[in-house]
Design a protein around this motif. Sequence first.
Motif, PDB file in Angstrom:
ATOM      1  N   PHE A   1       0.724  -1.380   0.120  1.00 21.50           N
ATOM      2  CA  PHE A   1      -0.002  -0.037   0.172  1.00 21.50           C
ATOM      3  C   PHE A   1       0.994   1.184  -0.025  1.00 21.50           C
ATOM      4  O   PHE A   1       0.653   2.142  -0.587  1.00 21.50           O
ATOM      5  CB  PHE A   1      -0.982  -0.259   1.122  1.00 21.50           C
ATOM      6  CG  PHE A   1      -1.665   1.258   1.320  1.00 21.50           C
ATOM      7  CD1 PHE A   1      -2.751   1.666   0.762  1.00 21.50           C
ATOM      8  CD2 PHE A   1      -1.161   2.235   2.391  1.00 21.50           C
ATOM      9  CE1 PHE A   1      -3.345   2.526   0.886  1.00 21.50           C
ATOM     10  CE2 PHE A   1      -1.929   3.254   2.638  1.00 21.50           C
ATOM     11  CZ  PHE A   1      -3.256   3.657   1.819  1.00 21.50           C
ATOM     12  N   GLU A   2       1.865   1.268   0.999  1.00 20.30           N
ATOM     13  CA  GLU A   2       2.704   2.477   1.009  1.00 20.30           C
ATOM     14  C   GLU A   2       3.516   2.683  -0.311  1.00 20.30           C
ATOM     15  O   GLU A   2       3.687   3.769  -0.697  1.00 20.30           O
ATOM     16  CB  GLU A   2       3.848   2.253   2.126  1.00 20.30           C
ATOM     17  CG  GLU A   2       2.940   2.363   3.567  1.00 20.30           C
ATOM     18  CD  GLU A   2       4.098   2.262   4.702  1.00 20.30           C
ATOM     19  OE1 GLU A   2       5.220   1.795   4.343  1.00 20.30           O
ATOM     20  OE2 GLU A   2       3.623   2.311   5.813  1.00 20.30           O
ATOM     21  N   ARG A   3       3.956   1.535  -0.865  1.00 19.75           N
ATOM     22  CA  ARG A   3       4.823   1.636  -2.301  1.00 19.75           C
ATOM     23  C   ARG A   3       3.837   1.983  -3.456  1.00 19.75           C
ATOM     24  O   ARG A   3       4.383   3.187  -4.346  1.00 19.75           O
ATOM     25  CB  ARG A   3       5.261   0.487  -2.610  1.00 19.75           C
ATOM     26  CG  ARG A   3       6.211   0.136  -3.935  1.00 19.75           C
ATOM     27  CD  ARG A   3       6.695  -1.225  -4.057  1.00 19.75           C
ATOM     28  NE  ARG A   3       5.670  -2.013  -4.525  1.00 19.75           N
ATOM     29  CZ  ARG A   3       5.417  -3.084  -3.607  1.00 19.75           C
ATOM     30  NH1 ARG A   3       5.952  -3.265  -2.568  1.00 19.75           N
ATOM     31  NH2 ARG A   3       4.420  -3.858  -4.183  1.00 19.75           N
ATOM     32  N   GLU A   4       2.640   1.457  -3.618  1.00 23.20           N
ATOM     33  CA  GLU A   4       1.800   2.066  -4.608  1.00 23.20           C
ATOM     34  C   GLU A   4       1.322   3.470  -4.335  1.00 23.20           C
ATOM     35  O   GLU A   4       1.348   4.366  -5.290  1.00 23.20           O
ATOM     36  CB  GLU A   4       0.483   1.053  -4.590  1.00 23.20           C
ATOM     37  CG  GLU A   4       0.729  -0.167  -4.966  1.00 23.20           C
ATOM     38  CD  GLU A   4       1.150  -0.494  -6.378  1.00 23.20           C
ATOM     39  OE1 GLU A   4       0.975   0.325  -7.069  1.00 23.20           O
ATOM     40  OE2 GLU A   4       1.630  -1.663  -6.879  1.00 23.20           O
ATOM     41  N   THR A   5       1.148   4.074  -3.138  1.00 22.08           N
ATOM     42  CA  THR A   5       0.711   5.289  -2.855  1.00 22.08           C
ATOM     43  C   THR A   5       1.748   6.326  -3.175  1.00 22.08           C
ATOM     44  O   THR A   5       1.462   7.517  -3.683  1.00 22.08           O
ATOM     45  CB  THR A   5       0.302   5.441  -1.348  1.00 22.08           C
ATOM     46  OG1 THR A   5      -0.889   4.385  -1.232  1.00 22.08           O
ATOM     47  CG2 THR A   5      -0.530   6.708  -1.117  1.00 22.08           C
ATOM     48  N   ARG A   6       3.158   5.812  -2.722  1.00 17.92           N
ATOM     49  CA  ARG A   6       4.080   6.641  -3.067  1.00 17.92           C
ATOM     50  C   ARG A   6       4.266   6.950  -4.652  1.00 17.92           C
ATOM     51  O   ARG A   6       4.674   8.094  -5.094  1.00 17.92           O
ATOM     52  CB  ARG A   6       5.501   6.335  -2.527  1.00 17.92           C
ATOM     53  CG  ARG A   6       5.414   6.575  -0.802  1.00 17.92           C
ATOM     54  CD  ARG A   6       6.777   6.361  -0.472  1.00 17.92           C
ATOM     55  NE  ARG A   6       7.009   6.636   1.133  1.00 17.92           N
ATOM     56  CZ  ARG A   6       6.775   5.656   2.056  1.00 17.92           C
ATOM     57  NH1 ARG A   6       6.572   4.329   1.722  1.00 17.92           N
ATOM     58  NH2 ARG A   6       6.852   5.972   3.399  1.00 17.92           N
ATOM     59  N   ALA A   7       3.947   5.892  -5.148  1.00 18.16           N
ATOM     60  CA  ALA A   7       4.161   5.946  -6.863  1.00 18.16           C
ATOM     61  C   ALA A   7       3.019   6.982  -7.262  1.00 18.16           C
ATOM     62  O   ALA A   7       3.189   7.824  -8.281  1.00 18.16           O
ATOM     63  CB  ALA A   7       3.964   4.471  -7.378  1.00 18.16           C
TER      64      ALA A   7
END
Length: 259
Positions: free
Chosen positions: A61-67
């Motif tokens: 979730f954090e990785r996708e959101t930062r993208a």
Amino acid sequence: MSDPDGRIGTVLDGRYRIVEPLSKGGMGVVYRAERIPVGRPVAIKFLHALFADDPDSRVRFERETRALSRLTHPHCVGIIDFGFEGQPYLVMDLVAGATLRELIDDGPLAVEDAIALTRQLLAGLAHAHAEGIVHRDVKPANVMVTEEIGTGRHARILDFGLARLREHGAGASSITQQSIVVGTPSYMAPEQTLGSSVDARTDVYAVGVLLFEMLTGQRPFVADDTGSLLEMHRKMPAPHLSDVDPKRRWPSGLDDVLQ
């Protein structure tokens, strides 16, 4: 709508005061909120806990959101903040206006308006694709249209990346299940209907469906069941505009674009 989770009036992470619920869907609930202390209006989407219910899901979730936070384009609604408070949440710009779904439901758009909005959608998607982001679920409900002084109708694409989060968070156990979950059948590109990998062309196909629908007021393919509809996307050419509305004078070349 009523407050589904009792959040109205609460302050999220000491930064956002929840004002009112806006909508509720399969992924969670969206609220109108304001950034404290400046009072900037924002939209906050609380996702269901299953999208970050274990360490791996939370990291994803954090990785996708930062993208998604890299989306900074006039025709994209990007993520400006995110966090966890009982459930994962996303903070986005609040866009006032109507969805493209609402506009189409009022009848076909003028050709000039449909083409102008299509160009805007393609520009926003080109920016996202340059950042390595494929939307996967472009549809009228995910496009907000506002009336801007001096420039007319302005389209902004919502929910970038949420289809990808839904794919990972929904617990789909097979490729077929994932292909149904990660998209809307009426707007799926052929590769999506097969559960194959997607790329920028998947979104471009969906925009073509939107253009057809904006022009005619109806989708190019309609079926009684989902399986038949998906097969039509794979095997059938799009109907000609003149076949749908033979009395209307269509600009030369427009039908070629849709084919």
